[in-house]
Each structure stands twice: as structure tokens, then as C-alpha cells.
Design a protein around this motif. Structure first.
Motif, mmCIF file in Angstrom:
data_model
loop_
_atom_site.group_PDB
_atom_site.id
_atom_site.type_symbol
_atom_site.label_atom_id
_atom_site.label_comp_id
_atom_site.label_asym_id
_atom_site.label_seq_id
_atom_site.Cartn_x
_atom_site.Cartn_y
_atom_site.Cartn_z
ATOM 1 N N ASN A 1 -1.167 2.320 4.264
ATOM 2 C CA ASN A 1 -1.087 0.923 4.850
ATOM 3 C C ASN A 1 -2.418 0.122 5.063
ATOM 4 O OD1 ASN A 1 -1.251 -0.986 7.385
ATOM 5 N ND2 ASN A 1 1.198 -0.139 7.540
ATOM 6 N N GLU A 2 -2.487 -1.180 4.525
ATOM 7 C CA GLU A 2 -3.847 -1.786 4.403
ATOM 8 C C GLU A 2 -4.353 -1.784 6.049
ATOM 9 O OE1 GLU A 2 -1.180 -4.447 3.328
ATOM 10 O OE2 GLU A 2 -0.750 -2.392 2.218
ATOM 11 N N TYR B 1 3.754 -1.122 12.955
ATOM 12 C CA TYR B 1 3.199 -0.824 11.651
ATOM 13 C C TYR B 1 2.326 0.538 11.616
ATOM 14 C CZ TYR B 1 -1.414 -2.142 12.736
ATOM 15 O OH TYR B 1 -2.786 -2.050 13.509
ATOM 16 N N ILE C 1 -7.270 -0.161 -4.637
ATOM 17 C CA ILE C 1 -6.455 -1.480 -4.302
ATOM 18 C C ILE C 1 -6.073 -2.284 -5.289
ATOM 19 C CG2 ILE C 1 -6.139 -3.695 -2.684
ATOM 20 C CD1 ILE C 1 -8.737 -2.225 -0.750
ATOM 21 N N GLY D 1 -3.727 -5.476 -5.770
ATOM 22 C CA GLY D 1 -3.112 -6.444 -5.107
ATOM 23 C C GLY D 1 -2.899 -6.361 -3.562
ATOM 24 N N TYR D 2 -1.557 -6.137 -3.314
ATOM 25 C CA TYR D 2 -1.244 -5.341 -1.908
ATOM 26 C C TYR D 2 -0.979 -4.041 -1.874
ATOM 27 C CZ TYR D 2 -0.969 -10.524 -0.468
ATOM 28 O OH TYR D 2 -1.172 -11.762 -0.488
ATOM 29 N N GLU D 3 -1.127 -3.278 -3.056
ATOM 30 C CA GLU D 3 -1.015 -1.707 -3.075
ATOM 31 C C GLU D 3 -1.978 -1.037 -2.668
ATOM 32 O OE1 GLU D 3 1.759 -0.283 -5.920
ATOM 33 O OE2 GLU D 3 3.083 -2.111 -5.760
#
Length: 190
Positions: free
Chosen positions: A46-47, A116, A170, A172-174
Motif C-alpha cells: 500500500n503506497e 486502508y 514503483i 505507476g500505482y503499483e
């Protein structure tokens, strides 16, 4: 703890009519600050968690063998899943029974905004280190922005302890991970 509303609770209105309310509230407060707490999460990728708890991907994430951890803990420790709610937990402060359980209950409730995190809390009856079994740490993930110095230090310190080391990246969003060193199998005895 980073939630400014951490440990809040609501008491019933009738409790304010009780002259003992301040005493019970003070006992509950003492109980809360006397606990040891370790926080765990169900997720490593989780970023927001990396941003908040690992200095913006400059830190580490430690992976545990949960069953080995729980088996090795003293019997007076407990693990509880955090409840995320829109309102603080409601307590009847007219009853001062089982304050340790009630303190853990209050400290296991957070605002829904923190959902989250998918957090679990390990409670010990005292602050500070708590003894646990051996071989409970299974892997360490190093953030994508960790310094070369810190990375080398971690590799040096954890070498030979049977802990898998990962780097993260990282895209992108992954957030993904790559094992850079797996534990060496133990030599068999004949």
C-alpha cells in the motif's frame, strides 16, 4: 500513534451524573498508557503505508510468520484486529470492571478514515520490548528509495539469519517486490 483521535471513546450521558466518573476515566487512562502496543498490517504493497510509516519508501517493511509469533508470545499478550468506525467506541463508565479489556477495546478502534491500514494490534501488559519465539521474522522489504548505505547495512546485519530480503519498486500505482537474497537452507545432519 499517528491518529490524533487515537484512544478516544464516548461515555453514556448518564455517566456524567455519577460522582465516580472522573476516577474511572483516570483509571482507564492509566490502563491505556500502561500498555505496550505493536502495530501490524495485512498488506505490504500500500503506497500510503510506505509514505506514512517508511519515510516515503526510504524505510523497510518487516514480514512475520504470524503463527510462530503468536506461539512465542507470553500468555498475557493478545492480538486484536482494529475496528474502523465513524464514531468513537461507546463505553459505560459507570462500570469500572475489567479496565484492561476496555482499554484494549478503546485502543483497537480508529476512525474509518484509517481503514486502508488494515491494522492489527499486539497488546502487552507493559510498554517496551516483549519476548517472542525464534524465527518469527521471515522477510524484510526495503523501500524503493532506501539509501545505499542503509541497504548495505540491512544486508550485512540480516545475512545468515534465514530472512529473505526484497527490494521494492514503483510502477505507476503499483508497488512490487523482488527477492534479492533468499535464506540458505540449513545443512542437514547425518
Amino acid at each position: 500513534m499517528n491518529d490524533p483521535m487515537e484512544g478516544l471513546y464516548k461515555s453514556r450521558r448518564t455517566a456524567f451524573q455519577n460522582e465516580q466518573i472522573e476516577q474511572v476515566a483516570a483509571q482507564l487512562y492509566d490502563e491505556k498508557i500502561g500498555l505496550g502496543i505493536a502495530s501490524f498490517t495485512e498488506t505490504w504493497d500500500n503506497e500510503l503505508m510506505w509514505a506514512h510509516y517508511a519515510e516515503g519508501f526510504r524505510g523497510i517493511c518487516v514480514g512475520y510468520n504470524l503463527s510462530a509469533l503468536l506461539r512465542g508470545l507470553p500468555s498475557n499478550c493478545s492480538m486484536t484486529r482494529v475496528v474502523y468506525a465513524d464514531r468513537p467506541r461507546s463505553l459505560d463508565l459507570e462500570k469500572s470492571s475489567d479496565l484492561p479489556r476496555r482499554a484494549r477495546s478503546v485502543l483497537s478502534t480508529k476512525s474509518a478514515m484509517w481503514g486502508y491500514e488494515r491494522e492489527w494490534r499486539l497488546f502487552s501488559p507493559h510498554p517496551g520490548p516483549t519476548r517472542h519465539g525464534k524465527r518469527v521474522v521471515t522477510h524484510v522489504l526495503m523501500g524503493s528509495r532506501i539509501s545505499d548505505h542503509d541497504k548495505a547495512h540491512i544486508q550485512r546485519e540480516l545475512g545468515g539469519h534465514g530472512i529473505t530480503l526484497h527490494t521494492t519498486s514503483i510502477d505507476g500505482y503499483e508497488v512490487s517486490r523482488t527477492a534479492i537474497r533468499k535464506p540458505k537452507p540449513k545443512a542437514s545432519r547425518r
